[in-house]
Motif scaffolding. Sequence first.
Motif, mmCIF file in Angstrom:
data_model
loop_
_atom_site.group_PDB
_atom_site.id
_atom_site.type_symbol
_atom_site.label_atom_id
_atom_site.label_comp_id
_atom_site.label_asym_id
_atom_site.label_seq_id
_atom_site.Cartn_x
_atom_site.Cartn_y
_atom_site.Cartn_z
ATOM 1 N N ILE A 96 5.212 -8.975 11.691
ATOM 2 C CA ILE A 96 5.489 -9.093 10.256
ATOM 3 C C ILE A 96 5.036 -7.868 9.474
ATOM 4 C CG2 ILE A 96 4.769 -10.346 8.164
ATOM 5 C CD1 ILE A 96 4.726 -12.895 9.960
ATOM 6 N N ALA A 97 3.810 -7.398 9.736
ATOM 7 C CA ALA A 97 3.169 -6.392 8.880
ATOM 8 C C ALA A 97 3.020 -5.013 9.497
ATOM 9 C CB ALA A 97 1.787 -6.901 8.459
ATOM 10 N N GLY A 98 3.136 -4.918 10.809
ATOM 11 C CA GLY A 98 2.933 -3.624 11.452
ATOM 12 C C GLY A 98 1.468 -3.383 11.756
ATOM 13 N N ASP A 99 0.969 -2.213 11.379
ATOM 14 C CA ASP A 99 -0.393 -1.801 11.712
ATOM 15 C C ASP A 99 -1.457 -2.739 11.147
ATOM 16 O OD1 ASP A 99 0.636 0.411 13.045
ATOM 17 O OD2 ASP A 99 0.444 1.723 11.296
ATOM 18 N N MET A 100 -2.586 -2.806 11.826
ATOM 19 C CA MET A 100 -3.677 -3.713 11.485
ATOM 20 C C MET A 100 -4.194 -3.531 10.061
ATOM 21 S SD MET A 100 -7.202 -4.395 13.635
ATOM 22 C CE MET A 100 -6.343 -4.646 15.175
ATOM 23 N N GLU A 101 -4.088 -2.359 9.503
ATOM 24 C CA GLU A 101 -4.580 -2.135 8.137
ATOM 25 C C GLU A 101 -3.840 -3.006 7.118
ATOM 26 O OE1 GLU A 101 -3.278 1.721 6.187
ATOM 27 O OE2 GLU A 101 -2.473 2.047 8.223
ATOM 28 N N TYR A 102 -2.660 -3.523 7.492
ATOM 29 C CA TYR A 102 -1.866 -4.353 6.586
ATOM 30 C C TYR A 102 -2.033 -5.856 6.841
ATOM 31 C CZ TYR A 102 0.263 0.180 5.872
ATOM 32 O OH TYR A 102 0.458 1.509 5.605
ATOM 33 N N TRP A 103 -2.901 -6.227 7.780
ATOM 34 C CA TRP A 103 -3.076 -7.638 8.125
ATOM 35 C C TRP A 103 -3.958 -8.419 7.153
ATOM 36 C CZ3 TRP A 103 -4.171 -7.784 14.132
ATOM 37 C CH2 TRP A 103 -3.144 -7.133 14.807
ATOM 38 N N PRO A 104 -5.062 -7.873 6.624
ATOM 39 C CA PRO A 104 -5.977 -8.693 5.806
ATOM 40 C C PRO A 104 -5.337 -9.462 4.651
ATOM 41 C CG PRO A 104 -7.080 -6.674 6.419
ATOM 42 C CD PRO A 104 -5.629 -6.527 6.843
ATOM 43 N N ARG A 150 3.709 -10.823 -0.376
ATOM 44 C CA ARG A 150 3.038 -9.767 0.401
ATOM 45 C C ARG A 150 3.876 -9.208 1.537
ATOM 46 N NH1 ARG A 150 -2.406 -13.332 0.119
ATOM 47 N NH2 ARG A 150 -3.156 -12.478 -1.849
ATOM 48 N N TYR A 151 4.703 -10.069 2.183
ATOM 49 C CA TYR A 151 5.417 -9.645 3.388
ATOM 50 C C TYR A 151 6.916 -9.930 3.373
ATOM 51 C CZ TYR A 151 0.628 -9.308 5.086
ATOM 52 O OH TYR A 151 -0.693 -8.993 5.231
ATOM 53 N N GLY A 152 7.417 -10.553 2.315
ATOM 54 C CA GLY A 152 8.844 -10.814 2.203
ATOM 55 C C GLY A 152 9.243 -12.231 2.582
ATOM 56 N N ARG A 153 10.388 -12.641 2.064
ATOM 57 C CA ARG A 153 10.901 -13.992 2.310
ATOM 58 C C ARG A 153 11.166 -14.222 3.796
ATOM 59 N NH1 ARG A 153 12.067 -17.943 -0.569
ATOM 60 N NH2 ARG A 153 11.995 -16.799 -2.514
ATOM 61 N N GLY A 154 11.664 -13.214 4.493
ATOM 62 C CA GLY A 154 11.955 -13.370 5.924
ATOM 63 C C GLY A 154 10.723 -13.790 6.709
ATOM 64 N N ALA A 155 9.570 -13.235 6.352
ATOM 65 C CA ALA A 155 8.329 -13.578 7.046
ATOM 66 C C ALA A 155 7.962 -15.033 6.821
ATOM 67 C CB ALA A 155 7.192 -12.673 6.580
ATOM 68 N N CYS A 156 8.098 -15.500 5.591
ATOM 69 C CA CYS A 156 7.741 -16.883 5.268
ATOM 70 C C CYS A 156 8.691 -17.869 5.957
ATOM 71 C CB CYS A 156 7.727 -17.086 3.758
ATOM 72 S SG CYS A 156 6.922 -18.619 3.257
ATOM 73 N N VAL A 157 9.968 -17.576 5.936
ATOM 74 C CA VAL A 157 10.937 -18.446 6.596
ATOM 75 C C VAL A 157 10.684 -18.444 8.108
ATOM 76 C CG1 VAL A 157 13.401 -18.791 7.081
ATOM 77 C CG2 VAL A 157 12.648 -18.200 4.771
#
Length: 191
Positions: A96-104, A150-157
């Motif tokens: 969903i987010a790519g690199d770990m810096e974008y996970w929190p 934070r990550y877009g509708r596609g991620a939530c669906v």
Amino acid sequence: MTDPAINPSDFKSLDELLAQLPDILASAPKEEGRLDLIVMRPEPDARVVPESFEVTAAGGLPGDHWTDGEGYALEDGTGDPDAQICMMMSGCIRAIAGDMEYWPPAGDNFFIDMDLTPANMPPGTRFAIGSAEFVVTELRHNGCQKLIDRYGRGACVFVNTGEGKVHRLRGIYARVTQDGIVSVGDKVRKL
């Protein structure tokens, strides 16, 4: 509205995420995994990313906003102990987010390289990380408007419907059963 965690041009479509599902599931260890990231949320949109943390049966991740009833609350307004720790599969958040810096910003406390699906870690499963022990609870962890922002509708669906829902890709909740120290890189092992 919550700020995006990644550039909106990098939001993945549902089709892009579904294409990664076989790899997410196949690459996740079944018996012994690894704690990749710890995130403490002192208030709803704040994040602290420690290398180690002491967890307790009484307080979960002390200082985390779950105690305020954010998410699941008891009748008195305090946090439900069954929601002390929220966890997500590292492979899913990476897709969903790519690199770990974008996970929190996802809002989970632990990101774990392990199969957290109900087939492998159903409610009642006991597991250990570092010197602490936990049990998977029955509470559902669902994506919300903040996940979309934070990550877009596609991620939530992706995490809330179809195979994502079946496999609990949004994550799971756990309760601390034995106080202890957890550290990034610790083994996660079923008991």
